[in-house]
Scaffold this motif. Sequence first.
Motif, PDB file in Angstrom:
ATOM      1  N   PHE A 130      -0.981  -0.287  -4.659  1.00 35.58           N
ATOM      2  CA  PHE A 130      -2.100  -0.176  -4.710  1.00 35.58           C
ATOM      3  C   PHE A 130      -1.913   1.515  -3.927  1.00 35.58           C
ATOM      4  O   PHE A 130      -1.261   1.519  -2.853  1.00 35.58           O
ATOM      5  CB  PHE A 130      -3.031  -0.942  -4.354  1.00 35.58           C
ATOM      6  CG  PHE A 130      -2.555  -2.694  -4.263  1.00 35.58           C
ATOM      7  CD1 PHE A 130      -3.887  -2.921  -5.692  1.00 35.58           C
ATOM      8  CD2 PHE A 130      -1.690  -2.888  -4.190  1.00 35.58           C
ATOM      9  CE1 PHE A 130      -3.528  -3.526  -6.191  1.00 35.58           C
ATOM     10  CE2 PHE A 130      -1.805  -4.273  -4.621  1.00 35.58           C
ATOM     11  CZ  PHE A 130      -2.493  -4.539  -5.802  1.00 35.58           C
ATOM     12  N   GLY A 131      -3.004   2.711  -3.885  1.00 38.89           N
ATOM     13  CA  GLY A 131      -3.056   3.285  -3.641  1.00 38.89           C
ATOM     14  C   GLY A 131      -3.039   4.792  -5.023  1.00 38.89           C
ATOM     15  O   GLY A 131      -3.520   4.261  -5.699  1.00 38.89           O
ATOM     16  N   ALA A 183       3.076  -4.907   2.763  1.00 40.12           N
ATOM     17  CA  ALA A 183       3.723  -3.836   3.807  1.00 40.12           C
ATOM     18  C   ALA A 183       2.942  -1.704   3.418  1.00 40.12           C
ATOM     19  O   ALA A 183       2.339  -2.471   2.505  1.00 40.12           O
ATOM     20  CB  ALA A 183       5.262  -3.825   3.085  1.00 40.12           C
ATOM     21  N   VAL A 184       2.999  -1.149   3.827  1.00 40.76           N
ATOM     22  CA  VAL A 184       2.887   0.510   3.353  1.00 40.76           C
ATOM     23  C   VAL A 184       4.821   0.816   3.363  1.00 40.76           C
ATOM     24  O   VAL A 184       5.239   1.240   3.699  1.00 40.76           O
ATOM     25  CB  VAL A 184       2.365   0.766   5.043  1.00 40.76           C
ATOM     26  CG1 VAL A 184       1.508   2.030   5.070  1.00 40.76           C
ATOM     27  CG2 VAL A 184       1.242  -0.056   4.896  1.00 40.76           C
ATOM     28  N   ALA A 198       1.037  -1.294   0.470  1.00 39.14           N
ATOM     29  CA  ALA A 198      -0.080  -0.269  -0.141  1.00 39.14           C
ATOM     30  C   ALA A 198       0.975   1.066  -0.001  1.00 39.14           C
ATOM     31  O   ALA A 198       1.777   1.342   0.792  1.00 39.14           O
ATOM     32  CB  ALA A 198      -0.660   0.012   1.362  1.00 39.14           C
ATOM     33  N   VAL A 199       0.590   2.243  -0.570  1.00 40.35           N
ATOM     34  CA  VAL A 199       0.986   3.651  -1.247  1.00 40.35           C
ATOM     35  C   VAL A 199       0.700   4.877  -0.041  1.00 40.35           C
ATOM     36  O   VAL A 199      -1.276   4.702  -1.276  1.00 40.35           O
ATOM     37  CB  VAL A 199       1.241   3.578  -2.509  1.00 40.35           C
ATOM     38  CG1 VAL A 199       2.700   5.336  -2.164  1.00 40.35           C
ATOM     39  CG2 VAL A 199       2.305   2.537  -2.354  1.00 40.35           C
ATOM     40  N   LEU A 200       0.960   4.975   0.147  1.00 45.73           N
ATOM     41  CA  LEU A 200       0.127   6.126   0.645  1.00 45.73           C
ATOM     42  C   LEU A 200      -0.126   7.664   0.115  1.00 45.73           C
ATOM     43  O   LEU A 200       1.296   7.749  -0.266  1.00 45.73           O
ATOM     44  CB  LEU A 200       0.459   6.629   2.792  1.00 45.73           C
ATOM     45  CG  LEU A 200       0.309   5.691   3.463  1.00 45.73           C
ATOM     46  CD1 LEU A 200       1.093   6.190   5.022  1.00 45.73           C
ATOM     47  CD2 LEU A 200      -0.650   4.964   4.018  1.00 45.73           C
ATOM     48  N   GLY A 201      -0.527   8.943   0.954  1.00 43.35           N
ATOM     49  CA  GLY A 201      -0.469   9.728  -0.355  1.00 43.35           C
ATOM     50  C   GLY A 201       0.130  10.736   0.389  1.00 43.35           C
ATOM     51  O   GLY A 201       0.614  10.614   1.766  1.00 43.35           O
ATOM     52  N   LEU A 202       0.804  12.028   0.776  1.00 38.14           N
ATOM     53  CA  LEU A 202       1.056  12.804   1.022  1.00 38.14           C
ATOM     54  C   LEU A 202       0.583  13.777   1.593  1.00 38.14           C
ATOM     55  O   LEU A 202       0.885  14.731   2.467  1.00 38.14           O
ATOM     56  CB  LEU A 202       1.898  13.565  -0.352  1.00 38.14           C
ATOM     57  CG  LEU A 202       2.841  14.929   0.400  1.00 38.14           C
ATOM     58  CD1 LEU A 202       4.075  14.343   1.373  1.00 38.14           C
ATOM     59  CD2 LEU A 202       3.768  15.755  -0.641  1.00 38.14           C
TER      60      LEU A 202
END
Length: 354
Positions: free
Chosen positions: A246-247, A265-266, A209-213
């Motif tokens: 994803f993200g 993982a993130v 998972a990919v977080l936004g800024l």
Amino acid sequence: METMSDKIKVGISIGDVNGIGLEVIIKTLADHKILDYCTPVVYGSTKIASFYRKALSINDFSFNVISHANQANPKRANMINCWEEDVKVEPGVINEIGGKYAFISLDRAVTDLLAGNVDCLVTAPINKHNIQSESFNFPGHTEYIQHRTNSKDSLMFLVSDDIKTGVVTGHIPVGEVAKSITKEAILSKLELMRNSLKTDFWIQKPRIAVLGLNPHAGDNGLIGKEEQEIIHPAIEEAKEKGIFAFGPYPADGFFANGSHLKFDAVLAMYHDQGLIPFKYIAFHNGVNFTAGLPVVRTSPDHGTGYDIAGKNLASESSFREALFTALNIVKRRRELADLTANPLKITKLSKDRD
């Protein structure tokens, strides 16, 4: 139980001598069951170790003193005296002494790690300010060891059984985060994370998972353009490279509703975005692993603990987890190397059949 010849030799740097480093080291190694799994080699000073051993009222433990890692006794916790002079120990005090001897310990340990004299390294916490010198001009352990291994990039990877979190930007000011977020940086960290999950944790098809800024992941460009212009394109390119990314997801809701449990993982965009939820979720058993290097280095996920130094209050849980994480990663890398050392040749079958 490992045989004596199979046991992994783990190097340990002591960190700031005025912090809780030696306390958590001694508490960990005082459990003699540790010696069933590894041969510890601590880089420090028996004089300082004796100071903390007395402060902890641990009377049934001592180090085997050696001058080289090759002399390590597999049935004992070993220590290499990296200096002979007397050092004034002042638990809880931030001074040049703490930084000076933290670096001497770290430098000697990393040198042995690169020479193959130890199989992995566990680092006790340093103070990133008082360790600075002409020899150490880095934001922290991660960048220093990356430099020493001549590695192009590395990943600060916080790991536990419940959550694994990496960061695109590490020890930099918040004001510099946005301009450091590039598609190339995100792709590099995603590749390092994917490779580590496969090689070091044996997760064959990791979901990341990919977080936004920005808040609400930019809210379709209303609160920021980075998600649309940088992060989303990086995720799409990562997918083209076979990375299951994803993200981008809004960080607050992502952790609040437990979405991290759906991924292996993130990847967070900056230090606190990833480490605050990680430390909340994995309190006392989190480990900082520097992924993407040819060597294995871990550390506990806490700092020097000046406020409790010398008071016998520090928990060794995270340090013990860091030690076992390093051992497990070394084992997995060795097993993977053995499994792939002599691959079977692929022979194309003829279309002709008898």
